[in-house]
Design a protein around this motif. Structure first.
Motif, PDB file in Angstrom:
ATOM      1  N   TYR A 174     -16.639   7.566   1.003  1.00  0.00           N
ATOM      2  CA  TYR A 174     -15.903   7.292   2.040  1.00  0.00           C
ATOM      3  C   TYR A 174     -16.696   6.023   2.774  1.00  0.00           C
ATOM      4  O   TYR A 174     -17.721   5.894   3.092  1.00  0.00           O
ATOM      5  N   GLY A 176     -14.730   3.813   4.967  1.00  0.00           N
ATOM      6  CA  GLY A 176     -13.596   3.274   5.968  1.00  0.00           C
ATOM      7  C   GLY A 176     -14.226   2.875   7.039  1.00  0.00           C
ATOM      8  O   GLY A 176     -15.594   3.222   7.428  1.00  0.00           O
ATOM      9  N   VAL A 194     -12.204  11.323  -4.942  1.00  0.00           N
ATOM     10  CA  VAL A 194     -11.776  10.562  -3.638  1.00  0.00           C
ATOM     11  C   VAL A 194     -12.354   9.527  -3.274  1.00  0.00           C
ATOM     12  O   VAL A 194     -13.730   9.249  -3.509  1.00  0.00           O
ATOM     13  N   SER A 196     -12.081   6.512  -0.037  1.00  0.00           N
ATOM     14  CA  SER A 196     -11.561   6.342   1.218  1.00  0.00           C
ATOM     15  C   SER A 196     -11.911   4.681   1.757  1.00  0.00           C
ATOM     16  O   SER A 196     -13.342   4.734   1.949  1.00  0.00           O
ATOM     17  N   GLN A 198     -10.131   2.975   4.270  1.00  0.00           N
ATOM     18  CA  GLN A 198      -9.349   3.022   5.253  1.00  0.00           C
ATOM     19  C   GLN A 198      -9.508   1.960   6.444  1.00  0.00           C
ATOM     20  O   GLN A 198     -11.058   2.164   6.716  1.00  0.00           O
ATOM     21  N   GLN A 216      -7.240  11.128  -5.205  1.00  0.00           N
ATOM     22  CA  GLN A 216      -6.975  10.626  -3.732  1.00  0.00           C
ATOM     23  C   GLN A 216      -7.498   9.254  -3.225  1.00  0.00           C
ATOM     24  O   GLN A 216      -8.753   8.874  -3.555  1.00  0.00           O
ATOM     25  N   TYR A 218      -7.194   6.246  -0.288  1.00  0.00           N
ATOM     26  CA  TYR A 218      -7.017   6.050   1.140  1.00  0.00           C
ATOM     27  C   TYR A 218      -7.169   4.591   1.399  1.00  0.00           C
ATOM     28  O   TYR A 218      -8.189   4.044   1.388  1.00  0.00           O
ATOM     29  N   SER A 220      -5.087   2.782   3.901  1.00  0.00           N
ATOM     30  CA  SER A 220      -4.238   2.527   5.043  1.00  0.00           C
ATOM     31  C   SER A 220      -5.058   1.577   6.055  1.00  0.00           C
ATOM     32  O   SER A 220      -6.253   1.187   5.922  1.00  0.00           O
ATOM     33  N   THR A 238      -2.549  11.920  -4.244  1.00  0.00           N
ATOM     34  CA  THR A 238      -2.353  11.455  -2.881  1.00  0.00           C
ATOM     35  C   THR A 238      -2.518   9.908  -2.795  1.00  0.00           C
ATOM     36  O   THR A 238      -3.680   9.245  -3.281  1.00  0.00           O
ATOM     37  N   ASP A 240      -2.401   6.821   0.142  1.00  0.00           N
ATOM     38  CA  ASP A 240      -2.206   6.243   1.429  1.00  0.00           C
ATOM     39  C   ASP A 240      -2.343   4.798   1.563  1.00  0.00           C
ATOM     40  O   ASP A 240      -3.426   4.142   1.413  1.00  0.00           O
ATOM     41  N   GLU A 260       1.733  13.457  -2.509  1.00  0.00           N
ATOM     42  CA  GLU A 260       1.934  12.713  -1.235  1.00  0.00           C
ATOM     43  C   GLU A 260       1.814  11.427  -1.361  1.00  0.00           C
ATOM     44  O   GLU A 260       0.723  10.801  -1.923  1.00  0.00           O
ATOM     45  N   TRP A 262       2.061   8.230   1.405  1.00  0.00           N
ATOM     46  CA  TRP A 262       2.061   7.532   2.881  1.00  0.00           C
ATOM     47  C   TRP A 262       2.311   5.998   2.771  1.00  0.00           C
ATOM     48  O   TRP A 262       1.168   5.442   2.368  1.00  0.00           O
TER      49      TRP A 262
END
Length: 319
Positions: A174, A176, A194, A196, A198, A216, A218, A220, A238, A240, A260, A262
């Protein structure tokens, strides 16, 4: 995105701490007693300013001191059995005092004022490390943490993804709310599931080719204008991409495991683009609100007809 420093304690809170010290209102661990069989201690929100009085519980496995007024990591030398240490939201400025915790598996130092990752190399059993919402600028000194599976460094001041090659068991990363402008130096993290990134400064989807197990992703709140670079990530379930600058759905037809997606708050306008999602037979959730095509009066009906497996469109269930 404008620079923004996030700190755990404001100057006003520091003044409150000084006043509390003067009045003797701080919490005191000496007022608590534990026996040799104590396995868990949880002292949240007790205004404790010092870690102490733990020498009589050598079998302690978990220690939680969230939301206190700690300024130093200390008093842990008699806790060789400790596996979880939670010091979330204190006033720590330095990682220190962990030398005896050789069996530690989870460490949470989030929401403090730490500027440097250091003094962790001996924690060879550590599996989860949380350092979000500090003032860290460089990813460094993690080489010894080869058992690490989860690393949380969100909401810091990091500009570059670097120095992660030795963390080959990492499954979740992570990063972000930093200042990262490029996805890079992830090739060795082949077990990553995973990722991220973001609210960073990324404009290009790249550097993901070796992450074949990624499930996953992410991205965004960045500046991405084109969907690309996902050829090596067929296991994604996933994705995003909300709040970017994407005008076209493309280079996604191979993502057959997608569940998913997004992509709200972008610039997608052509219904034909939805054909990119036809191969995702398990697709359940799609967010496309605040795109030009969402202004169509038949938006929900057309989306459901194009993607019949959907059970949720934006924030609303389809039935």
């Amino acid at each position: 995105m404008p620079d923004q420093d996030v700190v755990s304690t404001s100057s006003e809170e520091e003044m409150d701490l000084e006043k509390a010290e003067d009045k003797g209102e701080l919490g005191d661990m000496k007022t608590f007693t534990w026996d040799a069989d104590t396995l868990d201690i949880d002292l949240n929100h007790q205004r404790i300013s010092r870690i102490e009085n733990l020498q009589d519980c050598p079998r302690l496995e978990t220690l939680c001191l969230r939301w206190n007024l700690l300024t130093r990591i200390e008093g842990l030398g008699a806790l060789p059995c400790l596996t979880e240490l939670d010091l979330y939201d204190n006033q720590l400025t330095k990682i220190e005092g962990l030398e005896a915790l050789v069996n530690l598996e989870e460490l949470d130092l989030s929401v403090n004022r730490i500027t440097t990752i250091e003094n962790l190399s001996h924690l060879t059993n550590l599996k989860k490390l949380f350092l979000c919402m500090n003032k860290i600028q460089v990813i460094e000194n993690l080489e010894g943490l080869q058992a690490l599976e989860m690393l949380e460094l969100g909401d810091n001041k990091i500009r570059k993804i670097a120095n992660l090659d030795s963390l080959t068991n990492l499954t979740s990363l992570y990063l972000g709310k930093n200042k990262i402008n490029k996805i890079e130096n992830l090739d060795k993290l082949t077990k990553l599931r995973v990722l991220s990134l973001q609210s960073d400064r990324i404009t290009v989807m790249e550097g993901l080719q070796q992450l074949a197990q990624l499930e996953q992703l992410y991205l965004s709140h960045n500046g991405i204008s084109q969907i690309d670079g996902l050829e090596g990530n067929p296991q994604l379930n996933t994705l995003d991409l909300a709040s970017n600058r994407i005008a076209k759905l493309e280079n996604m037809a191979h993502l057959t495991e997608l569940e998913e997606f997004w992509c709200n708050d972008n610039q997608v306008s052509d219904w034909v683009d939805l054909a990119q999602l036809n191969g995702a037979k398990q697709l359940q959730t799609v967010y496309l609100e605040r795109n030009p095509l969402a202004q169509d009066v038949n938006y929900r009906r057309k989306l459901k007809m194009a993607l019949p497996t959907l059970t949720q469109i934006d924030a609303t269930l389809t039935r």
